[in-house]
Write an enzyme that holds these catalytic residues in place. Structure first.
Site, PDB file in Angstrom:
ATOM      1  N   GLU A 188      38.516  30.766  33.106  1.00 20.54           N
ATOM      2  CA  GLU A 188      39.357  30.464  34.596  1.00 20.54           C
ATOM      3  C   GLU A 188      38.586  28.477  34.402  1.00 20.54           C
ATOM      4  O   GLU A 188      38.242  28.558  35.164  1.00 20.54           O
ATOM      5  CB  GLU A 188      38.732  31.562  35.704  1.00 20.54           C
ATOM      6  CG  GLU A 188      38.670  32.656  35.567  1.00 20.54           C
ATOM      7  CD  GLU A 188      38.671  33.466  36.521  1.00 20.54           C
ATOM      8  OE1 GLU A 188      37.774  33.057  37.615  1.00 20.54           O
ATOM      9  OE2 GLU A 188      38.704  34.875  36.276  1.00 20.54           O
ATOM     10  N   ASN A 229      40.372  31.877  28.792  1.00 24.29           N
ATOM     11  CA  ASN A 229      40.977  32.840  29.113  1.00 24.29           C
ATOM     12  C   ASN A 229      41.056  32.524  30.959  1.00 24.29           C
ATOM     13  O   ASN A 229      40.035  31.912  31.251  1.00 24.29           O
ATOM     14  CB  ASN A 229      39.738  34.246  29.558  1.00 24.29           C
ATOM     15  CG  ASN A 229      40.124  34.890  29.948  1.00 24.29           C
ATOM     16  OD1 ASN A 229      41.319  35.732  29.346  1.00 24.29           O
ATOM     17  ND2 ASN A 229      39.370  35.759  30.653  1.00 24.29           N
ATOM     18  N   HIS A 265      45.929  40.317  35.654  1.00 19.06           N
ATOM     19  CA  HIS A 265      45.645  41.017  37.141  1.00 19.06           C
ATOM     20  C   HIS A 265      47.273  40.519  37.948  1.00 19.06           C
ATOM     21  O   HIS A 265      47.465  39.433  38.403  1.00 19.06           O
ATOM     22  CB  HIS A 265      44.070  40.228  37.791  1.00 19.06           C
ATOM     23  CG  HIS A 265      43.128  40.176  36.874  1.00 19.06           C
ATOM     24  ND1 HIS A 265      42.954  42.258  37.206  1.00 19.06           N
ATOM     25  CD2 HIS A 265      42.284  39.546  36.514  1.00 19.06           C
ATOM     26  CE1 HIS A 265      40.765  41.757  36.462  1.00 19.06           C
ATOM     27  NE2 HIS A 265      41.616  40.659  36.582  1.00 19.06           N
ATOM     28  N   GLU A 294      43.075  41.462  30.470  1.00 18.86           N
ATOM     29  CA  GLU A 294      42.425  41.816  32.071  1.00 18.86           C
ATOM     30  C   GLU A 294      43.143  42.959  32.865  1.00 18.86           C
ATOM     31  O   GLU A 294      42.742  42.477  34.212  1.00 18.86           O
ATOM     32  CB  GLU A 294      41.425  40.846  32.471  1.00 18.86           C
ATOM     33  CG  GLU A 294      40.771  40.387  32.225  1.00 18.86           C
ATOM     34  CD  GLU A 294      39.395  39.546  33.288  1.00 18.86           C
ATOM     35  OE1 GLU A 294      39.776  39.300  34.430  1.00 18.86           O
ATOM     36  OE2 GLU A 294      39.088  38.225  32.523  1.00 18.86           O
ATOM     37  N   ASP A 296      45.106  44.979  35.502  1.00 15.57           N
ATOM     38  CA  ASP A 296      45.392  45.915  36.483  1.00 15.57           C
ATOM     39  C   ASP A 296      46.703  45.513  37.488  1.00 15.57           C
ATOM     40  O   ASP A 296      47.144  44.380  37.486  1.00 15.57           O
ATOM     41  CB  ASP A 296      43.977  46.345  37.200  1.00 15.57           C
ATOM     42  CG  ASP A 296      43.877  44.635  38.240  1.00 15.57           C
ATOM     43  OD1 ASP A 296      43.810  43.966  37.858  1.00 15.57           O
ATOM     44  OD2 ASP A 296      42.053  44.701  38.251  1.00 15.57           O
TER      45      ASP A 296
END
Length: 379
Positions: A188, A229, A265, A294, A296
């Site tokens: 990030e 990432n 996300h 990641e 979701d």
């Protein structure tokens, strides 16, 4: 890692056709099922719930289906739940063939005091993975968050902080040398507009800290795949383009950036990133690996049938982006059960973001992923 036999042509029009067929089968309108009595509808009690027989993909686990499709399927792991809850442990072991630690490899856990390293919980997860034939994604080495106060409040000079970062990366990567498949080296680092995040690392060390981190990690374990990432880089936008430009430049300079992690996300309030395959193709042409790291998809509660369809579509969009990208190695969900989801604690009024419900029952999102994996495995 499973040998990926997909070719650029092999995952082109033919695969896309299969995946579109899957979507058309899965997303039957609510009106089409309106006459089904609720008592006989396994999803009637909770939108998104799926019968265990239907969701279990005719007895095959996601792990088995992913193997045939040529990718790894992973989950982030809550170490407390893994140690204390048998149903959780069983699902991690059987449904997934790679694992990512949610927290136990982050700086505040691993080096809570300067020069004092604590790997106990992380070692347990790595041992679990090895016992169950799973690979481990190391998460993460450099991040602006979950830093111990001694780092953020230390008022170190640039030289001191650079040495601290060097020592931390070297110590952690060396400890796990030969046991980590992929490392999220830098996590990030970008703002939404494509500028670098103004965190302690950029303020004190300048943008060169990113290249340094990759070089140090590679020196400590030359065989681990090293990733940068980030979130909100699923589609082609200012952030993903800035990341692309950085990766292209660093690779020209010989910096060992070997992979790009696309977090995934998502929120059903916004359209699914249908340009994800185009975005991932850019990185593919650079010769770097990609991964959905990641995934979701959160919903504003209570969830409607339309929300659930949108969630299924979003999960499929992410997976299909990977399946259509030659160098995409793995698809990881950020936790698999709503019971331990991070979403409700961060996004007020939102939840149900995962592929299993709080009782470890597979949801329709699970079925959607299983269907895509099965179709991809038939090529």
């Amino acid at each position: 890692m499973y040998k990926v036999t997909r070719t650029a042509a092999g995952v082109g029009a033919a695969a896309a056709g299969l995946l579109l067929t899957a979507a058309s089968v899965l997303f039957v309108s609510a009106d089409a099922n309106a006459g089904t009595p609720a008592a006989h509808d396994p999803a009637a009690a909770a939108p998104g719930a799926a019968s265990s027989g239907r969701a279990a993909a005719n007895g095959a686990t996601l792990r088995q289906l992913a193997q045939k499709a040529g990718i790894r399927i992973g989950t982030a792991v809550n170490s407390d739940a893994l140690a204390d809850e048998a149903p959780y442990t069983q699902k991690v072991a059987t449904e997934f063939d790679s694992v990512t630690p949610e927290n136990v490899m982050k700086w505040d856990t691993v080096e809570p005091a300067r020069g004092t390293f604590v790997f106990t919980q992380a070692d347990r997860l790595v041992d679990f993975a090895q016992a169950h034939g799973q690979l481990v994604r190391g998460h993460n080495l450099v991040w602006h968050s979950q830093l111990p106060s001694w780092v953020t409040d230390g008022d170190f000079s640039a030289t001191e902080l650079r040495d601290i970062l060097h020592r931390h990366i070297t110590a952690e990567v060396t400890h796990f040398k030969g046991r980590i498949w992929q490392w999220d080296v830098v996590n990030e680092a970008f703002n939404e507009d494509g500028t670098l995040r103004d965190d302690v690392w950029l303020q004190k060390l300048g943008p060169g800290y990113i290249a340094d981190a990759f070089r140090w990690a590679h020196e400590a374990d030359p065989k681990a795949a090293l990733y940068i990432n980030d979130y909100n880089i699923e589609g082609v936008n200012a952030k993903s383009t800035a990341l692309y430009d950085l990766v292209a430049r660093l690779r020209k300079e010989g910096v060992p950036v070997q992979g790009v992690g696309i977090q995934g996300h998502l929120d059903v309030q916004y359209p699914a990133p249908h340009d994800i395959a185009d975005n991932m193709a850019r990185f593919d042409k650079l010769g770097v690996q990609t991964a959905i790291t990641e995934a979701d998809v959160r919903i504003t509660l209570p969830a409607s049938a339309t929300d659930v369809e949108a969630q299924d579509e979003a999960y499929q969009t992410l997976l299909e982006g990977c399946l259509l990208t030659r160098r995409c190695t793995d698809f990881t969900v950020w936790g698999f059960t709503d019971k331990y989801s991070w979403v409700p604690g961060v996004f007020t009024g939102e939840g149900q973001a995962n592929i299993f419900d709080e009782n470890y029952q597979p949801k329709s999102a699970y079925t959607a992923l299983a269907q895509d994996l099965r179709l991809a495995g038939r090529r």
